[in-house]
Write an enzyme that holds these catalytic residues in place. Structure first.
Site, PDB file in Angstrom:
ATOM      1  N   GLY A   2      -4.356  -4.421  -3.831  1.00  0.00           N
ATOM      2  CA  GLY A   2      -5.285  -3.427  -4.059  1.00  0.00           C
ATOM      3  C   GLY A   2      -4.479  -2.189  -4.522  1.00  0.00           C
ATOM      4  O   GLY A   2      -3.842  -1.761  -3.717  1.00  0.00           O
ATOM      5  N   HIS A   3      -4.663  -1.892  -5.710  1.00  0.00           N
ATOM      6  CA  HIS A   3      -3.923  -0.725  -6.250  1.00  0.00           C
ATOM      7  C   HIS A   3      -4.798   0.407  -6.580  1.00  0.00           C
ATOM      8  O   HIS A   3      -5.619   0.166  -7.849  1.00  0.00           O
ATOM      9  CB  HIS A   3      -2.950  -1.136  -7.598  1.00  0.00           C
ATOM     10  N   ASP A  62       0.915  -1.298  -0.125  1.00  0.00           N
ATOM     11  CA  ASP A  62      -0.015   0.143  -0.036  1.00  0.00           C
ATOM     12  C   ASP A  62       0.850   1.459   0.080  1.00  0.00           C
ATOM     13  O   ASP A  62       0.586   2.387   0.616  1.00  0.00           O
ATOM     14  CB  ASP A  62      -1.029  -0.005   1.323  1.00  0.00           C
ATOM     15  N   GLN A 104       2.119  -6.239  -3.148  1.00  0.00           N
ATOM     16  CA  GLN A 104       2.400  -6.138  -1.597  1.00  0.00           C
ATOM     17  C   GLN A 104       3.786  -5.580  -1.610  1.00  0.00           C
ATOM     18  O   GLN A 104       4.178  -4.366  -2.156  1.00  0.00           O
ATOM     19  CB  GLN A 104       2.624  -7.580  -1.418  1.00  0.00           C
ATOM     20  N   GLY A 154       1.478   2.884  -2.609  1.00  0.00           N
ATOM     21  CA  GLY A 154       1.084   3.797  -3.611  1.00  0.00           C
ATOM     22  C   GLY A 154       1.771   3.131  -4.903  1.00  0.00           C
ATOM     23  O   GLY A 154       1.846   3.984  -5.842  1.00  0.00           O
ATOM     24  N   LYS A 155       2.107   2.016  -5.080  1.00  0.00           N
ATOM     25  CA  LYS A 155       2.361   1.446  -6.122  1.00  0.00           C
ATOM     26  C   LYS A 155       1.513   1.775  -7.625  1.00  0.00           C
ATOM     27  O   LYS A 155       2.175   2.144  -8.554  1.00  0.00           O
ATOM     28  CB  LYS A 155       2.927  -0.274  -6.161  1.00  0.00           C
TER      29      LYS A 155
HETATM   30  P1  GDP Z   1      -0.719   0.288  -3.477  1.00  0.00           P
HETATM   31  O1  GDP Z   1      -1.293  -1.044  -3.063  1.00  0.00           O
HETATM   32  O2  GDP Z   1       0.751   0.277  -3.283  1.00  0.00           O
HETATM   33  O3  GDP Z   1      -0.911   0.378  -5.020  1.00  0.00           O
HETATM   34  O4  GDP Z   1      -1.264   1.465  -2.703  1.00  0.00           O
HETATM   35  P2  GDP Z   1      -2.962   1.436  -2.498  1.00  0.00           P
HETATM   36  O5  GDP Z   1      -3.480   2.022  -3.620  1.00  0.00           O
HETATM   37  O6  GDP Z   1      -3.302   0.308  -1.574  1.00  0.00           O
HETATM   38  O7  GDP Z   1      -2.805   2.918  -1.270  1.00  0.00           O
HETATM   39  C1  GDP Z   1      -2.432   3.990  -1.555  1.00  0.00           C
HETATM   40  C2  GDP Z   1      -3.440   5.008  -1.384  1.00  0.00           C
HETATM   41  O8  GDP Z   1      -2.870   6.457  -1.281  1.00  0.00           O
HETATM   42  C3  GDP Z   1      -4.337   5.215  -2.613  1.00  0.00           C
HETATM   43  O9  GDP Z   1      -5.764   5.463  -2.133  1.00  0.00           O
HETATM   44  C4  GDP Z   1      -4.011   6.143  -3.402  1.00  0.00           C
HETATM   45  O10 GDP Z   1      -5.084   6.870  -4.370  1.00  0.00           O
HETATM   46  C5  GDP Z   1      -3.389   7.218  -2.376  1.00  0.00           C
HETATM   47  N1  GDP Z   1      -2.078   8.026  -2.639  1.00  0.00           N
HETATM   48  C6  GDP Z   1      -1.114   7.559  -3.517  1.00  0.00           C
HETATM   49  N2  GDP Z   1      -0.157   8.661  -3.401  1.00  0.00           N
HETATM   50  C7  GDP Z   1      -0.466   9.597  -2.728  1.00  0.00           C
HETATM   51  C8  GDP Z   1      -0.219  10.858  -2.185  1.00  0.00           C
HETATM   52  O11 GDP Z   1       1.054  11.355  -2.401  1.00  0.00           O
HETATM   53  N3  GDP Z   1      -0.808  11.590  -1.048  1.00  0.00           N
HETATM   54  C9  GDP Z   1      -1.821  11.108  -0.674  1.00  0.00           C
HETATM   55  N4  GDP Z   1      -2.751  11.987   0.124  1.00  0.00           N
HETATM   56  N5  GDP Z   1      -2.571   9.924  -1.030  1.00  0.00           N
HETATM   57  C10 GDP Z   1      -1.807   9.075  -2.000  1.00  0.00           C
HETATM   58  P1  IMO Z   2      -0.831  -4.355  -2.256  1.00  0.00           P
HETATM   59  O1  IMO Z   2      -0.308  -4.751  -3.450  1.00  0.00           O
HETATM   60  C1  IMO Z   2      -1.032  -4.607   2.103  1.00  0.00           C
HETATM   61  C2  IMO Z   2      -1.183  -8.614   3.865  1.00  0.00           C
HETATM   62  C3  IMO Z   2      -2.457  -9.084   4.539  1.00  0.00           C
HETATM   63  C4  IMO Z   2      -1.789  -9.897   5.907  1.00  0.00           C
HETATM   64  C5  IMO Z   2      -0.496 -10.815   4.842  1.00  0.00           C
HETATM   65  C6  IMO Z   2      -1.009 -12.193   4.427  1.00  0.00           C
HETATM   66  O2  IMO Z   2      -2.081  -3.559  -2.264  1.00  0.00           O
HETATM   67  O3  IMO Z   2       0.226  -3.552  -1.611  1.00  0.00           O
HETATM   68  P2  IMO Z   2      -2.416 -13.011   2.226  1.00  0.00           P
HETATM   69  O4  IMO Z   2      -3.926 -12.659   1.877  1.00  0.00           O
HETATM   70  O5  IMO Z   2      -1.629 -12.222   1.167  1.00  0.00           O
HETATM   71  O6  IMO Z   2      -2.263 -14.363   2.493  1.00  0.00           O
HETATM   72  O7  IMO Z   2      -2.074 -12.004   3.656  1.00  0.00           O
HETATM   73  O8  IMO Z   2      -0.365  -9.930   3.750  1.00  0.00           O
HETATM   74  N1  IMO Z   2      -1.221  -8.301   2.385  1.00  0.00           N
HETATM   75  C7  IMO Z   2      -1.313  -6.670   2.021  1.00  0.00           C
HETATM   76  N2  IMO Z   2      -0.990  -5.759   2.850  1.00  0.00           N
HETATM   77  N3  IMO Z   2      -1.149  -4.512   0.811  1.00  0.00           N
HETATM   78  C8  IMO Z   2      -1.172  -5.617   0.075  1.00  0.00           C
HETATM   79  O9  IMO Z   2      -1.162  -5.614  -1.249  1.00  0.00           O
HETATM   80  C9  IMO Z   2      -1.354  -6.815   0.718  1.00  0.00           C
HETATM   81  N4  IMO Z   2      -1.457  -8.174   0.208  1.00  0.00           N
HETATM   82  C10 IMO Z   2      -1.438  -8.972   1.189  1.00  0.00           C
HETATM   83  O10 IMO Z   2      -3.008  -7.815   5.336  1.00  0.00           O
HETATM   84  O11 IMO Z   2      -1.147  -9.366   6.772  1.00  0.00           O
HETATM   85 MG    MG Z   3      -2.888  -1.582  -1.808  1.00  0.00          MG
END
Ligand code: GDP
Ligand code: IMO
Ligand code: MG
Length: 427
Positions: A40-41, A13, A223, A15-16
């Site tokens: 979840g991206h 999470d 991840q 911000g990939k």
């Molecule tokens: P990922 O799994 O690495 O792709 O990250 P997620 O999408 O799960 O979580 C990142 C969250 O932060 C998302 O809701 C993005 O829209 C948001 N985000 C990304 N970059 C920024 C930033 O620079 N500032 C803020 N406030 N939100 C951001």
């Molecule tokens: P993105 O790609 C954050 C965490 C789960 C749990 C552990 C094992 O959005 O960064 P699993 O279901 O993979 O067997 O769970 O890994 N986890 C994540 N945490 N971002 C993710 O993906 C994750 N995918 C799995 O919360 O702690």
């Molecule tokens: Mg995510």
């Protein structure tokens, strides 16, 4: 030619998705190589939010070929739902391909994930319950089903008869749960087969052809390094390798062809699920960062745990993955703070550690060592160039890079494409 690996540098999470979307317009191909719909991206483009789980975030760029590589585990039902959701919102999905070698999440995998978690009781991992761990278990145990098997109904039926005996034995005898019906699974999966068929390919010649022709390729990690099955805080990890090495094995691109490895890091740290988290802020400040940063999971909606930036873990991720370029996201979330900390190491049992120890009980009980910084207490949202950031903010960003051992080439100050300060495009 360029082959860039993008990995999450922390616990996911970071911000990939946003960074893949940024880079996708400069590449010909985006490949996902591990994980599944536990990811979840979120990408915000032109004021609209898009959530990706299995489909590469590069799909927003219609000219980019998006590949779900053989290292990914694909839940066909989740894939089709996601596909239809994106198509309904007007995204062109014709440039999407799934490797015939990618393994499938079968209906019993999420059930076994949930039952396994319940049996662990207080020691549960906090998985996403998407069946990812059980699907990878079966792959390694050599009783997994691959996407290409959807095109071989006779083989699928014969193999399912054997595998389901094992699964139903476990479900009924170990967990006292309901068994699965072979015919129902076959009907369900053969129903998906027809709809997934147009996307299934032998990806080997596509990727090798792109390498030979000198195309630009981006490998989209899911991840993060601290959730890696080997390098992470085992057993509180995911079941794949979200590392630079994992990107190579999960795509079939040889390490010798990699030209750059980008690590995406958040300006602080978050973690979903259980496991050690040395810099955790289990207090009102953590709560406030969670609210400002909207730190709730894209996949499960769970509140993410919050902590200070952990540069000991960051350095570990940089050096073990060969990260030569860092992206620092969510810097704007720290705008209001009067003081900010970076963890530089840990004190445990009278010893100083500069990297996360393998012993997770020690990691859980260690004392982080901090460097303190003044906050900048100014909004960074309006910044469009790195130089627009307040001096205290730049000092923080540069210290993060210095402590981790790589340069911060991109700073993100908001979720939108325009909130991206590119010092050097990391491709
Ligand atoms: P990922 O799994 O690495 O792709 O990250 P997620 O999408 O799960 O979580 C990142 C969250 O932060 C998302 O809701 C993005 O829209 C948001 N985000 C990304 N970059 C920024 C930033 O620079 N500032 C803020 N406030 N939100 C951001
Ligand atoms: P993105 O790609 C954050 C965490 C789960 C749990 C552990 C094992 O959005 O960064 P699993 O279901 O993979 O067997 O769970 O890994 N986890 C994540 N945490 N971002 C993710 O993906 C994750 N995918 C799995 O919360 O702690
Ligand atoms: Mg995510």
């Amino acid at each position: 030619m360029s082959v860039t690996i993008l990995v999450g540098g922390q616990w996911g999470d970071e911000g990939k998705g946003k960074v893949v979307d940024l880079l996708a317009e400069s590449v010909d191909m985006v490949v996902r190589s591990q994980g599944g719909n536990n990811a979840g991206h979120t990408v915000v483009a032109n004021g609209r939010e898009h959530r990706f789980h299995l489909i590469p975030s590069g799909i927003l760029n219609p000219a980019t070929l998006c590949i779900i590589g053989h290292g990914v585990v694909v839940d066909p039902s989740a894939f089709l739902q996601e596909l239809e959701r994106h198509q309904a919102s007007g995204i062109d999905t014709r440039n999407l391909v799934i490797s015939e070698r990618a393994h499938m999440v079968m209906p019993y995998h999420p059930v076994l994930d949930k039952l396994g978690e319940e049996m662990r009781g207080d020691d549960r991992l906090g998985t996403t319950r998407r069946g990812i761990g059980p699907a990878y278990e079966d792959k390694v145990r050599r009783i997994g089903f691959r996407i290409g098997d959807l095109q071989k109904p006779v083989f699928l039926e014969k193999k399912l008869r054997f595998v389901l005996r094992l699964k139903n034995e476990t479900l009924t005898k170990l967990y006292g749960a309901e068994p699965f019906d072979e015919r129902a699974i076959l009907d369900e999966y053969l129903g998906y087969a027809e709809r997934i068929d147009p996307y299934i390919r032998d990806v080997y010649p596509i990727i090798q052809g792109a390498l030979t022709e000198g195309r630009r390729i981006l490998l989209e990690g899911a991840q993060g390094v601290m959730l890696d099955i080997d390098l992470g805080t085992y057993p509180y990890v995911t079941s794949s390798a979200p590392t630079a090495g994992g990107a190579c094995t999960g795509s079939g691109i040889p390490p010798s062809r990699i030209t750059r490895t980008v690590g995406v890091f958040k300006a602080y740290a978050t973690r979903v699920g259980y496991g050690p988290f040395p810099t955790e802020l289990d207090d009102a400040l953590g709560e406030s960062i969670r609210t400002i940063g909207d730190e709730f999971g894209t996949t499960t909606g769970r509140a993410r745990r919050i902590g200070w930036f952990d540069a000991a873990a960051g350095r570990y991720a940089v050096s073990s993955n060969g990260i030569d370029s860092m992206v620092l996201t969510k810097v704007d979330v720290l705008d209001n703070l009067d003081a900010i900390r970076i963890c530089t190491g840990y004190e445990s049992k009278g010893e100083l550690w500069d990297h996360p120890m393998a012993n997770i009980s020690h990691l859980k009980h260690c004392e982080p060592v901090y460097e303190d910084f003044p906050g900048w207490q100014t909004s960074t949202r309006e910044a469009r160039r790195y130089e627009d950031l307040p001096a205290a903010c730049r000092a923080y960003v540069e210290r993060v890079g210095e402590l981790c051992g790589a340069t911060v080439d991109v700073v993100s100050v908001g979720p939108d494409r325009e909130h991206t300060l590119v010092r050097r495009l990391p491709l």
